[in-house]
Design an enzyme around this catalytic site. Structure first.
Site, PDB file in Angstrom:
ATOM      1  N   GLY A  15      66.655 -35.175 -37.018  1.00  0.00           N
ATOM      2  CA  GLY A  15      66.619 -36.590 -37.390  1.00  0.00           C
ATOM      3  C   GLY A  15      67.964 -37.262 -37.609  1.00  0.00           C
ATOM      4  N   SER A  16      69.024 -36.770 -36.942  1.00  0.00           N
ATOM      5  CA  SER A  16      70.324 -37.417 -37.188  1.00  0.00           C
ATOM      6  C   SER A  16      70.355 -38.846 -36.616  1.00  0.00           C
ATOM      7  CB  SER A  16      71.476 -36.584 -36.613  1.00  0.00           C
ATOM      8  OG  SER A  16      71.427 -36.555 -35.218  1.00  0.00           O
ATOM      9  N   ASN A  17      69.636 -39.079 -35.521  1.00  0.00           N
ATOM     10  CA  ASN A  17      69.569 -40.453 -34.995  1.00  0.00           C
ATOM     11  C   ASN A  17      68.778 -41.358 -35.946  1.00  0.00           C
ATOM     12  OD1 ASN A  17      70.896 -40.944 -32.262  1.00  0.00           O
ATOM     13  ND2 ASN A  17      69.916 -38.947 -31.979  1.00  0.00           N
ATOM     14  N   ILE A  98      56.009 -35.926 -24.347  1.00  0.00           N
ATOM     15  CA  ILE A  98      55.980 -37.010 -23.345  1.00  0.00           C
ATOM     16  C   ILE A  98      54.813 -37.939 -23.643  1.00  0.00           C
ATOM     17  CG2 ILE A  98      55.695 -37.509 -20.883  1.00  0.00           C
ATOM     18  CD1 ILE A  98      57.035 -34.702 -20.430  1.00  0.00           C
ATOM     19  N   ASN A 113      64.191 -44.794 -25.832  1.00  0.00           N
ATOM     20  CA  ASN A 113      64.465 -43.360 -26.010  1.00  0.00           C
ATOM     21  C   ASN A 113      65.966 -43.152 -25.905  1.00  0.00           C
ATOM     22  OD1 ASN A 113      63.946 -40.530 -26.170  1.00  0.00           O
ATOM     23  ND2 ASN A 113      64.235 -40.372 -23.965  1.00  0.00           N
ATOM     24  N   HIS A 115      68.747 -40.211 -24.719  1.00  0.00           N
ATOM     25  CA  HIS A 115      68.825 -38.937 -24.001  1.00  0.00           C
ATOM     26  C   HIS A 115      70.289 -38.496 -23.931  1.00  0.00           C
ATOM     27  CE1 HIS A 115      67.432 -35.803 -21.338  1.00  0.00           C
ATOM     28  NE2 HIS A 115      68.496 -36.032 -20.585  1.00  0.00           N
ATOM     29  N   ASP A 152      62.422 -40.186 -18.623  1.00  0.00           N
ATOM     30  CA  ASP A 152      63.872 -40.466 -18.601  1.00  0.00           C
ATOM     31  C   ASP A 152      64.313 -41.316 -17.406  1.00  0.00           C
ATOM     32  OD1 ASP A 152      64.202 -39.021 -20.926  1.00  0.00           O
ATOM     33  OD2 ASP A 152      64.743 -37.160 -19.908  1.00  0.00           O
ATOM     34  N   GLU A 181      75.742 -41.028 -29.660  1.00  0.00           N
ATOM     35  CA  GLU A 181      74.333 -41.419 -29.800  1.00  0.00           C
ATOM     36  C   GLU A 181      74.161 -42.281 -31.049  1.00  0.00           C
ATOM     37  OE1 GLU A 181      71.429 -38.283 -29.507  1.00  0.00           O
ATOM     38  OE2 GLU A 181      72.657 -37.135 -28.127  1.00  0.00           O
TER      39      GLU A 181
HETATM   40  C1  GRF Z   1      69.432 -35.922 -29.523  1.00  0.00           C
HETATM   41  O1  GRF Z   1      70.439 -35.227 -28.860  1.00  0.00           O
HETATM   42  C2  GRF Z   1      68.733 -36.893 -28.606  1.00  0.00           C
HETATM   43  O2  GRF Z   1      69.559 -37.405 -27.607  1.00  0.00           O
HETATM   44  C3  GRF Z   1      67.677 -36.022 -27.977  1.00  0.00           C
HETATM   45  O3  GRF Z   1      67.251 -35.178 -29.016  1.00  0.00           O
HETATM   46  C4  GRF Z   1      68.294 -35.022 -29.973  1.00  0.00           C
HETATM   47  C5  GRF Z   1      67.739 -35.443 -31.295  1.00  0.00           C
HETATM   48  O4  GRF Z   1      68.634 -35.212 -32.340  1.00  0.00           O
HETATM   49  N1  GRF Z   1      66.627 -36.819 -27.399  1.00  0.00           N
HETATM   50  P1  GRF Z   1      68.318 -35.757 -33.799  1.00  0.00           P
HETATM   51  O5  GRF Z   1      66.969 -35.178 -34.192  1.00  0.00           O
HETATM   52  O6  GRF Z   1      68.282 -37.247 -33.746  1.00  0.00           O
HETATM   53  O7  GRF Z   1      69.413 -35.222 -34.670  1.00  0.00           O
END
Ligand code: GRF
Length: 326
Positions: A15-17, A98, A113, A115, A152, A181
């Site tokens: 969940g870093s994003n 998916i 999304n 990627h 994608d 990201e």
């Molecule tokens: C990221 O590298 C994203 O691009 C991919 O999955 C990973 C998720 O990382 N789709 P996080 O869970 O957001 O840390």
């Protein structure tokens, strides 16, 4: 258009994003985004960010009693949650599943999304970084795109390029890509929330607008735009203006101080008419950032009267503040 969009984030892992999106909301950068709900398809680590933030969160497990439930059935359960919160935008952030036709059609151009590769290269996989490295490309990166039925392949919103180093491992490359990201995902969501993304054929036209605003959370924004960590420390020092009270100097010394600081684009606050009180002791306030004050110390070393002594005192003050040359 509503003042804020309702956002849902779908996750499966660390969940870093999601965290980058939450930080951007907290800082006010995503001021038109209301994070309503986080949905995970397993007991994902990243759920802790949703809990700390205080939005709704759901675990809708894909595997029940050791059995994978049909993906359409799972999608349906997720969609029920999204309906409940009248979601306008869904951000897939490491969601390892998916989405099926019905889901994608129901939320056409409302699903994004991220990627970890420069699409269309190395798409359709959960290890785009490793594949890019093994292929031997020199530049990789990450892509935020709208989701369509194929995996994608949807219209690209923002990409960031990341050069590959000879000694990169899948982990070091993944970490460097991840930093980008965390920059481009909140940015894409911001553009969506401001209705600045127009899809024309396969292209996403970004209607950016030049903007300026005063910010208070400077450290956050430096991180957000991708300034190097060491540089952030140094630049924050530059942003900070110090005020130093100097007591018991003559008005002649005060005038020299004012001139020296003005020549460094700092300033010195002096009492009114101090220029007339040629011999009486007065107090002044030096105004400058650490660089200006350090340069002042150097300049005062060669000055007359008590200014050499002041130079030493000021140097001590700066040392106490642990302001160092870098
Ligand atoms: C990221 O590298 C994203 O691009 C991919 O999955 C990973 C998720 O990382 N789709 P996080 O869970 O957001 O840390």
């Amino acid at each position: 258009m509503k003042s804020k969009i309702n956002l849902a984030v779908l996750i499966s892992g660390r969940g870093s994003n999601l965290k980058a999106i939450i930080d951007a909301i907290k800082s006010g950068y995503l001021d038109k985004v209301d994070l309503k709900v986080v949905v995970a398809n397993k007991d994902a680590l990243g759920l802790k960010y949703a809990k700390d933030f205080g939005c709704h969160s759901y675990v809708i497990p894909r595997i029940v009693n050791g059995q994978k439930i049909p993906v359409e059935e799972h999608d349906k359960k997720v969609m029920e949650v999204l309906e409940k919160y009248a979601i306008d935008l869904i951000a897939l952030a490491g969601y390892d599943q998916i989405l099926q036709k019905e889901f994608v059609r129901r939320y056409e151009w409302k699903i994004m999304n991220i990627h970890p590769s420069l699409l269309p290269s190395f798409g359709g996989t959960l290890h785009g970084q490793k594949d890019a490295l093994e292929y031997g490309v020199k530049i990789s990166g990450c892509t935020v795109h709208f989701v369509e039925e194929d995996v994608d392949t949807g219209p690209i919103i923002i990409q960031a390029a990341v050069p590959i180093k000879d000694d990169d491992t899948p982990e070091t490359l993944a970490n460097r890509i991840l930093e980008h990201e965390h920059i481009i995902y909140p940015k894409s969501i911001k553009l969506f929330s401001e209705n600045r993304l127009k899809i024309v054929g396969r292209k996403v036209i970004v209607e950016g607008e030049l903007n300026t605003s005063f910010i208070s959370d400077t450290a956050y924004h430096m991180k957000r735009i991708g300034v190097e960590e060491n540089a952030i420390k140094h630049l924050l020092e530059k942003c900070r203006v110090y005020t130093v009270l100097v007591e018991n100097i003559t008005s002649r010394e005060a005038m020299i101080l004012k001139q020296e600081l003005l020549s460094l684009s700092g300033d010195c606050a002096v009492p009114k008419e101090s220029i007339l009180n040629n011999l009486v002791f007065i107090d002044v306030i030096l105004i400058g950032n650490c660089i200006q004050l350090r340069l002042l110390v150097k300049k005062l070393r060669n000055q007359v009267f008590n200014l050499t002594k002041l130079s030493e005192k000021l140097e001590e003050n700066l040392a106490d503040l642990k302001i160092t040359d870098n």
